[in-house]
Write a protein that holds these residues in place. Structure first.
Motif, mmCIF file in Angstrom:
data_model
loop_
_atom_site.group_PDB
_atom_site.id
_atom_site.type_symbol
_atom_site.label_atom_id
_atom_site.label_comp_id
_atom_site.label_asym_id
_atom_site.label_seq_id
_atom_site.Cartn_x
_atom_site.Cartn_y
_atom_site.Cartn_z
ATOM 1 N N LEU A 108 -12.720 22.466 26.720
ATOM 2 C CA LEU A 108 -14.022 22.139 27.306
ATOM 3 C C LEU A 108 -14.043 20.714 27.846
ATOM 4 C CD1 LEU A 108 -16.638 23.797 24.927
ATOM 5 C CD2 LEU A 108 -16.201 24.353 27.308
ATOM 6 N N ALA A 109 -13.488 19.779 27.099
ATOM 7 C CA ALA A 109 -13.448 18.391 27.561
ATOM 8 C C ALA A 109 -12.619 18.275 28.840
ATOM 9 C CB ALA A 109 -12.902 17.481 26.466
ATOM 10 N N GLY A 110 -11.481 18.977 28.871
ATOM 11 C CA GLY A 110 -10.635 18.946 30.069
ATOM 12 C C GLY A 110 -11.327 19.535 31.281
ATOM 13 N N VAL A 111 -11.994 20.671 31.099
ATOM 14 C CA VAL A 111 -12.741 21.285 32.204
ATOM 15 C C VAL A 111 -13.867 20.352 32.647
ATOM 16 C CG1 VAL A 111 -14.269 23.194 32.831
ATOM 17 C CG2 VAL A 111 -12.156 23.654 31.615
ATOM 18 N N GLY A 112 -14.510 19.698 31.673
ATOM 19 C CA GLY A 112 -15.574 18.743 32.006
ATOM 20 C C GLY A 112 -15.059 17.605 32.859
ATOM 21 N N VAL A 113 -13.910 17.048 32.494
ATOM 22 C CA VAL A 113 -13.315 15.958 33.277
ATOM 23 C C VAL A 113 -12.973 16.441 34.688
ATOM 24 C CG1 VAL A 113 -11.257 14.481 33.499
ATOM 25 C CG2 VAL A 113 -12.464 14.643 31.307
ATOM 26 N N LEU A 114 -12.372 17.641 34.797
ATOM 27 C CA LEU A 114 -12.043 18.184 36.125
ATOM 28 C C LEU A 114 -13.299 18.417 36.959
ATOM 29 C CD1 LEU A 114 -9.226 20.754 35.286
ATOM 30 C CD2 LEU A 114 -8.993 18.632 36.568
ATOM 31 N N ALA A 115 -14.351 18.922 36.323
ATOM 32 C CA ALA A 115 -15.593 19.190 37.052
ATOM 33 C C ALA A 115 -16.218 17.899 37.556
ATOM 34 C CB ALA A 115 -16.576 19.944 36.162
ATOM 35 N N VAL A 116 -16.269 16.891 36.710
ATOM 36 C CA VAL A 116 -16.859 15.603 37.122
ATOM 37 C C VAL A 116 -16.010 14.970 38.226
ATOM 38 C CG1 VAL A 116 -17.384 13.256 36.369
ATOM 39 C CG2 VAL A 116 -18.067 15.194 34.954
ATOM 40 N N PHE A 156 -3.917 33.003 12.902
ATOM 41 C CA PHE A 156 -3.120 31.865 13.355
ATOM 42 C C PHE A 156 -3.985 30.850 14.098
ATOM 43 C CE2 PHE A 156 -0.900 29.999 17.027
ATOM 44 C CZ PHE A 156 -0.018 29.165 16.352
ATOM 45 N N LEU A 157 -4.838 31.338 14.969
ATOM 46 C CA LEU A 157 -5.595 30.471 15.863
ATOM 47 C C LEU A 157 -6.805 29.830 15.196
ATOM 48 C CD1 LEU A 157 -5.478 29.659 18.847
ATOM 49 C CD2 LEU A 157 -7.073 31.500 19.324
ATOM 50 N N TYR A 158 -7.348 30.465 14.186
ATOM 51 C CA TYR A 158 -8.613 30.021 13.605
ATOM 52 C C TYR A 158 -8.581 28.565 13.139
ATOM 53 C CZ TYR A 158 -12.852 29.953 10.848
ATOM 54 O OH TYR A 158 -14.080 29.635 10.346
ATOM 55 N N GLY A 159 -7.500 28.133 12.515
ATOM 56 C CA GLY A 159 -7.415 26.766 11.998
ATOM 57 C C GLY A 159 -7.377 25.699 13.072
ATOM 58 N N ILE A 160 -6.827 26.035 14.234
ATOM 59 C CA ILE A 160 -6.717 25.032 15.305
ATOM 60 C C ILE A 160 -7.714 25.272 16.441
ATOM 61 C CG2 ILE A 160 -4.296 24.483 14.820
ATOM 62 C CD1 ILE A 160 -3.511 26.341 17.128
ATOM 63 N N LEU A 161 -8.569 26.274 16.273
ATOM 64 C CA LEU A 161 -9.518 26.618 17.341
ATOM 65 C C LEU A 161 -10.403 25.457 17.784
ATOM 66 C CD1 LEU A 161 -10.525 28.938 19.155
ATOM 67 C CD2 LEU A 161 -12.286 29.352 17.438
ATOM 68 N N PRO A 162 -10.962 24.654 16.864
ATOM 69 C CA PRO A 162 -11.826 23.560 17.325
ATOM 70 C C PRO A 162 -11.104 22.596 18.267
ATOM 71 C CG PRO A 162 -12.063 23.861 14.966
ATOM 72 C CD PRO A 162 -10.931 24.741 15.401
ATOM 73 N N TYR A 163 -9.845 22.341 18.002
ATOM 74 C CA TYR A 163 -9.099 21.398 18.828
ATOM 75 C C TYR A 163 -8.712 22.020 20.169
ATOM 76 C CZ TYR A 163 -9.200 19.469 14.217
ATOM 77 O OH TYR A 163 -9.645 19.032 13.002
ATOM 78 N N LEU A 164 -8.384 23.310 20.152
ATOM 79 C CA LEU A 164 -8.077 24.005 21.409
ATOM 80 C C LEU A 164 -9.328 24.125 22.283
ATOM 81 C CD1 LEU A 164 -5.741 26.893 20.195
ATOM 82 C CD2 LEU A 164 -5.090 24.883 21.498
ATOM 83 N N MET A 165 -10.425 24.628 21.686
ATOM 84 C CA MET A 165 -11.652 24.832 22.459
ATOM 85 C C MET A 165 -12.271 23.511 22.877
ATOM 86 S SD MET A 165 -11.988 28.011 22.946
ATOM 87 C CE MET A 165 -13.632 28.008 23.611
ATOM 88 N N GLY A 166 -12.298 22.546 21.954
ATOM 89 C CA GLY A 166 -12.849 21.235 22.283
ATOM 90 C C GLY A 166 -12.047 20.563 23.385
ATOM 91 N N VAL A 193 -19.051 16.324 26.844
ATOM 92 C CA VAL A 193 -19.711 15.886 25.610
ATOM 93 C C VAL A 193 -19.571 16.947 24.510
ATOM 94 C CG1 VAL A 193 -21.963 15.358 24.592
ATOM 95 C CG2 VAL A 193 -21.302 14.316 26.757
ATOM 96 N N VAL A 194 -19.808 18.209 24.855
ATOM 97 C CA VAL A 194 -19.696 19.280 23.859
ATOM 98 C C VAL A 194 -18.248 19.410 23.380
ATOM 99 C CG1 VAL A 194 -19.911 21.774 23.489
ATOM 100 C CG2 VAL A 194 -21.725 20.531 24.664
ATOM 101 N N GLY A 195 -17.292 19.305 24.293
ATOM 102 C CA GLY A 195 -15.880 19.375 23.902
ATOM 103 C C GLY A 195 -15.505 18.281 22.923
ATOM 104 N N ILE A 196 -15.952 17.063 23.199
ATOM 105 C CA ILE A 196 -15.669 15.947 22.290
ATOM 106 C C ILE A 196 -16.355 16.176 20.944
ATOM 107 C CG2 ILE A 196 -16.085 13.477 21.906
ATOM 108 C CD1 ILE A 196 -15.621 13.122 24.962
#
Length: 195
Positions: free
Chosen positions: A66-74, A53-63, A99-102
């Motif tokens: 990561l982008a959200g955590v990056g914004v919070l960290a900055v 189920f998750l494999y098809g949407i994994l890039p969007y979830l993980m990206g 950057v990696v999330g995007i």
């Protein structure tokens, strides 16, 4: 004075812990921290049990994660003026995660290798930090077992993710799930320590 004296003896460890205590010092920031833990654990459990189920949407979830955590960290780095310290690295780590999330989102379904490599490298970095704290605590006759166990798990899972990174991520989904759970546990400990 005591905090300043400790910083001179062990600048990396005290600065990182002091920063963790600053970023999670308010009730709102602790709620965000616990929210991140919940998201990581939910993603981890899904990677373990809902692979197809998750494999098809994994890039969007993980990206997105990561982008959200990056914004919070900055954002946290700017608010705490952490960027003025050479011995911490939250602002640069946050930018890197953003950057990696995007990049993962942009690559979409062709981001398998990037996800495995990125999460593996982040896992090695976190494992290294846990190992550093464990060694410091061992040398100073403090409790070190949990940090050493955490370091061993993080490093082992990260290395498994880095094996054959150009292969499809699908076979590594369960390892990624374990790594997400280990990272969630790490963040949970930091939030709890700051409470």
């Amino acid at each position: 004075p005591m905090h300043q004296e400790n910083q001179e003896k062990m600048p990396h460890i005290t600065a990182w812990k002091a920063y963790g205590q600053q970023i999670f010092s308010t009730p709102a920031s602790r709620k965000i921290g616990y929210g991140l833990v919940g998201i990581m654990c939910l993603l981890g459990i899904q990677c373990l049990f809902l692979v197809d189920f998750l494999y098809g949407i994994l890039p969007y979830l993980m990206g997105g994660f990561l982008a959200g955590v990056g914004v919070l960290a900055v954002t946290g780095s700017i608010l705490a003026k952490e960027y003025r310290r050479l011995d911490t690295k939250l602002s640069s780590s946050g930018l890197l995660m953003l950057v990696v999330g995007i990049a993962i989102i942009v690559r979409g379904n062709e981001a398998d290798g990037l996800i495995g490599v990125a999460w593996g490298i982040f896992g090695l970095i976190q494992g290294s930090e846990s190992l550093n704290v464990a060694i410091y605590n061992l040398a100073n006759k403090k409790r070190w077992g949990m940090d050493m166990l955490q370091a061993a798990v993080q490093i082992a899972l990260a290395l498994l993710l880095l094996v054959d990174p150009v292969a499809k991520l699908y076979p590594h989904m369960r390892v990624l799930g374990l790594e997400l759970l280990a990272t969630g546990f790490h963040v949970f400990r930091e939030v709890r320590a700051a409470s």
